[in-house]
Design an enzyme around this catalytic site. Sequence first.
Site, PDB file in Angstrom:
ATOM      1  N   CYS A 108       0.565 -36.143 -33.747  1.00 38.40           N
ATOM      2  CA  CYS A 108      -0.139 -35.382 -32.759  1.00 38.40           C
ATOM      3  C   CYS A 108      -0.730 -33.854 -33.121  1.00 38.40           C
ATOM      4  O   CYS A 108      -2.098 -33.464 -32.743  1.00 38.40           O
ATOM      5  CB  CYS A 108       0.657 -35.221 -31.399  1.00 38.40           C
ATOM      6  SG  CYS A 108       0.877 -37.035 -31.029  1.00 38.40           S
ATOM      7  N   HIS A 242      -1.892 -30.067 -26.635  1.00 42.70           N
ATOM      8  CA  HIS A 242      -1.957 -31.465 -26.729  1.00 42.70           C
ATOM      9  C   HIS A 242      -1.899 -32.247 -25.400  1.00 42.70           C
ATOM     10  O   HIS A 242      -0.667 -32.033 -24.838  1.00 42.70           O
ATOM     11  CB  HIS A 242      -0.713 -31.740 -27.872  1.00 42.70           C
ATOM     12  CG  HIS A 242      -0.810 -33.362 -28.021  1.00 42.70           C
ATOM     13  ND1 HIS A 242      -1.458 -34.169 -27.804  1.00 42.70           N
ATOM     14  CD2 HIS A 242       0.435 -34.128 -28.202  1.00 42.70           C
ATOM     15  CE1 HIS A 242      -1.218 -35.377 -28.083  1.00 42.70           C
ATOM     16  NE2 HIS A 242      -0.026 -35.277 -27.980  1.00 42.70           N
ATOM     17  N   ASN A 272      -2.849 -40.160 -23.787  1.00 41.22           N
ATOM     18  CA  ASN A 272      -2.487 -39.433 -24.969  1.00 41.22           C
ATOM     19  C   ASN A 272      -3.255 -39.872 -26.538  1.00 41.22           C
ATOM     20  O   ASN A 272      -3.016 -40.915 -26.724  1.00 41.22           O
ATOM     21  CB  ASN A 272      -1.137 -39.402 -25.318  1.00 41.22           C
ATOM     22  CG  ASN A 272      -0.582 -38.820 -26.268  1.00 41.22           C
ATOM     23  OD1 ASN A 272      -1.269 -38.285 -27.223  1.00 41.22           O
ATOM     24  ND2 ASN A 272       0.825 -38.620 -26.530  1.00 41.22           N
TER      25      ASN A 272
HETATM   26  N1  ACO Z   1       6.188 -48.373 -15.307  1.00 41.41           N
HETATM   27  C1  ACO Z   1       7.264 -48.596 -14.360  1.00 41.41           C
HETATM   28  N2  ACO Z   1       8.623 -48.246 -14.709  1.00 41.41           N
HETATM   29  C2  ACO Z   1       8.668 -48.040 -16.155  1.00 41.41           C
HETATM   30  C3  ACO Z   1       7.683 -47.696 -16.998  1.00 41.41           C
HETATM   31  C4  ACO Z   1       6.275 -48.241 -16.425  1.00 41.41           C
HETATM   32  N3  ACO Z   1       5.178 -47.762 -17.137  1.00 41.41           N
HETATM   33  N4  ACO Z   1       8.162 -47.145 -17.926  1.00 41.41           N
HETATM   34  C5  ACO Z   1       9.466 -47.105 -17.834  1.00 41.41           C
HETATM   35  N5  ACO Z   1       9.839 -47.497 -16.594  1.00 41.41           N
HETATM   36  C6  ACO Z   1      11.061 -47.509 -16.040  1.00 41.41           C
HETATM   37  C7  ACO Z   1      12.164 -47.796 -17.035  1.00 41.41           C
HETATM   38  O1  ACO Z   1      12.389 -49.105 -17.323  1.00 41.41           O
HETATM   39  C8  ACO Z   1      13.198 -47.162 -16.554  1.00 41.41           C
HETATM   40  O2  ACO Z   1      13.862 -48.175 -15.545  1.00 41.41           O
HETATM   41  P1  ACO Z   1      15.677 -48.400 -15.285  1.00 41.41           P
HETATM   42  O3  ACO Z   1      15.877 -47.017 -14.962  1.00 41.41           O
HETATM   43  O4  ACO Z   1      15.606 -49.424 -14.327  1.00 41.41           O
HETATM   44  O5  ACO Z   1      15.969 -48.632 -16.948  1.00 41.41           O
HETATM   45  C9  ACO Z   1      12.840 -46.025 -15.477  1.00 41.41           C
HETATM   46  O6  ACO Z   1      11.149 -46.353 -15.408  1.00 41.41           O
HETATM   47  C10 ACO Z   1      13.013 -44.689 -16.163  1.00 41.41           C
HETATM   48  O7  ACO Z   1      12.613 -44.516 -17.229  1.00 41.41           O
HETATM   49  P2  ACO Z   1      12.916 -43.290 -18.069  1.00 41.41           P
HETATM   50  O8  ACO Z   1      12.515 -43.440 -19.552  1.00 41.41           O
HETATM   51  O9  ACO Z   1      13.906 -42.532 -17.750  1.00 41.41           O
HETATM   52  O10 ACO Z   1      11.416 -42.428 -17.420  1.00 41.41           O
HETATM   53  P3  ACO Z   1      11.475 -40.706 -17.687  1.00 41.41           P
HETATM   54  O11 ACO Z   1      11.343 -40.197 -16.365  1.00 41.41           O
HETATM   55  O12 ACO Z   1      12.202 -40.185 -18.879  1.00 41.41           O
HETATM   56  O13 ACO Z   1       9.813 -40.803 -18.111  1.00 41.41           O
HETATM   57  C11 ACO Z   1       8.177 -40.861 -20.064  1.00 41.41           C
HETATM   58  C12 ACO Z   1       9.531 -41.525 -19.310  1.00 41.41           C
HETATM   59  C13 ACO Z   1       7.236 -40.557 -19.368  1.00 41.41           C
HETATM   60  C14 ACO Z   1       7.941 -41.353 -21.433  1.00 41.41           C
HETATM   61  C15 ACO Z   1       8.882 -39.261 -20.510  1.00 41.41           C
HETATM   62  O14 ACO Z   1      10.330 -39.421 -21.131  1.00 41.41           O
HETATM   63  C16 ACO Z   1       7.875 -38.435 -21.092  1.00 41.41           C
HETATM   64  O15 ACO Z   1       6.903 -38.264 -20.719  1.00 41.41           O
HETATM   65  N6  ACO Z   1       8.478 -38.212 -22.795  1.00 41.41           N
HETATM   66  C17 ACO Z   1       7.612 -37.719 -23.514  1.00 41.41           C
HETATM   67  C18 ACO Z   1       6.964 -38.866 -24.238  1.00 41.41           C
HETATM   68  C19 ACO Z   1       5.550 -38.363 -24.810  1.00 41.41           C
HETATM   69  O16 ACO Z   1       4.764 -37.577 -24.206  1.00 41.41           O
HETATM   70  N7  ACO Z   1       5.350 -38.764 -26.072  1.00 41.41           N
HETATM   71  C20 ACO Z   1       4.261 -38.492 -26.619  1.00 41.41           C
HETATM   72  C21 ACO Z   1       4.235 -37.232 -27.380  1.00 41.41           C
HETATM   73  S1  ACO Z   1       4.321 -37.207 -29.131  1.00 41.41           S
HETATM   74  C22 ACO Z   1       3.006 -37.964 -29.362  1.00 41.41           C
HETATM   75  O17 ACO Z   1       1.987 -37.695 -28.938  1.00 41.41           O
HETATM   76  C23 ACO Z   1       3.069 -39.216 -30.076  1.00 41.41           C
END
Ligand code: ACO
Length: 315
Positions: A108, A242, A272
């Site tokens: 990224c 980003h 993204n």
């Molecule tokens: N829809 C519905 N439920 C979902 C989804 C979805 N799309 N995705 C995950 N869940 C569920 C999971 O299964 C989990 O369920 P469970 O508690 O029953 O096991 C629950 O939602 C919570 O999941 P978490 O991983 O705890 O959710 P979190 O609040 O951490 O959010 C997220 C996840 C959005 C990915 C967050 O961690 C994040 O934004 N991280 C940064 C990721 C990122 O931006 N990466 C890219 C940057 S680097 C690059 O650009 C390559």
Amino acid sequence: MKLLGTGSSLPHLQVSNSDLAKFLDTGDEWIVPRTGIRTRHVISDENLEDLAADAAKKALEDAGLNVSDIDLLICSNVVNEYVTPSLSCVLAYKLGLACPCFDINCACPGFIYAMDMADSYFRSGKAGNVLIVCAEEPTRMVDWKDRSTCVLFGDGAGAAVFGKGDNLKGIRLSSEPAPDKICEYRKLLPTPYISKEENEVPMLMKGKDVFRFAVTTSVRDIHGILDEAGISIEDVDYFMIHQANLRIIDGIRERLGVTEEKFPVNIADHGNSSSASCPILLDECRRKGMFKEGDILVFSAFGAGLLSASAVLMC
Ligand code: ACO
């Protein structure tokens, strides 16, 4: 170096959260509050190199330059259909460019890494004009049955032409190597000598770790480059972050203590798009006429590696 022109190009297909809900257990109620994403552009019948060429042509036109004016082409890309030659060679062929060209894979932050390389070419006198094209199709890297990754990404290309000048006021690249935080494995062709087990695994991401890394490094890097450049946070006109996730962007903004108007965002309808996100945002803001000469822009990006980078650029 000095920014001379920008361009961008997006796939025509837009996929909304409700479209995803037709085959995944997900929807607006989970995706919007956690990411800010409502819809994304997804490659279907296009080729990435055509989007890259379209963005590059728009940037050249905006800069008022011809292909023969370009001395170096840098492509930032993580994945495309060619293993070899590089995407930059394919793009150079499409554009009719005959200058040196190469790809970088810095995930990224690729646009800022490419700016740093362009700056070195300018400083050494090896280039007068540099074309940077960031073209990404992260939707081809994820498992579309994995709702925790496929909902986050969109495809596209962003381009920028830079010429000589002293408008780059600071740049900082950094790494905290941790290959397991965002990774993907591809299987190579077998040989009679390969005995190790090889796997093809779509993108895996430790979302919470990536989130923490993104916010802490971005805030640290932005403070660092602004201090070095002798520019105060208040003097910055726009923070071009980003577009990975609105909560990450808001987290950075709140820690820096800056108002929302200085943080342009397009994540809601782009998702993204990896290294293409910063130049696409830059192009969209420029074409809206948001920037005036002398405005100070701060770029900051973070991603797989883990890598991060920030830059201060005067318009
Ligand atoms: N829809 C519905 N439920 C979902 C989804 C979805 N799309 N995705 C995950 N869940 C569920 C999971 O299964 C989990 O369920 P469970 O508690 O029953 O096991 C629950 O939602 C919570 O999941 P978490 O991983 O705890 O959710 P979190 O609040 O951490 O959010 C997220 C996840 C959005 C990915 C967050 O961690 C994040 O934004 N991280 C940064 C990721 C990122 O931006 N990466 C890219 C940057 S680097 C690059 O650009 C390559």
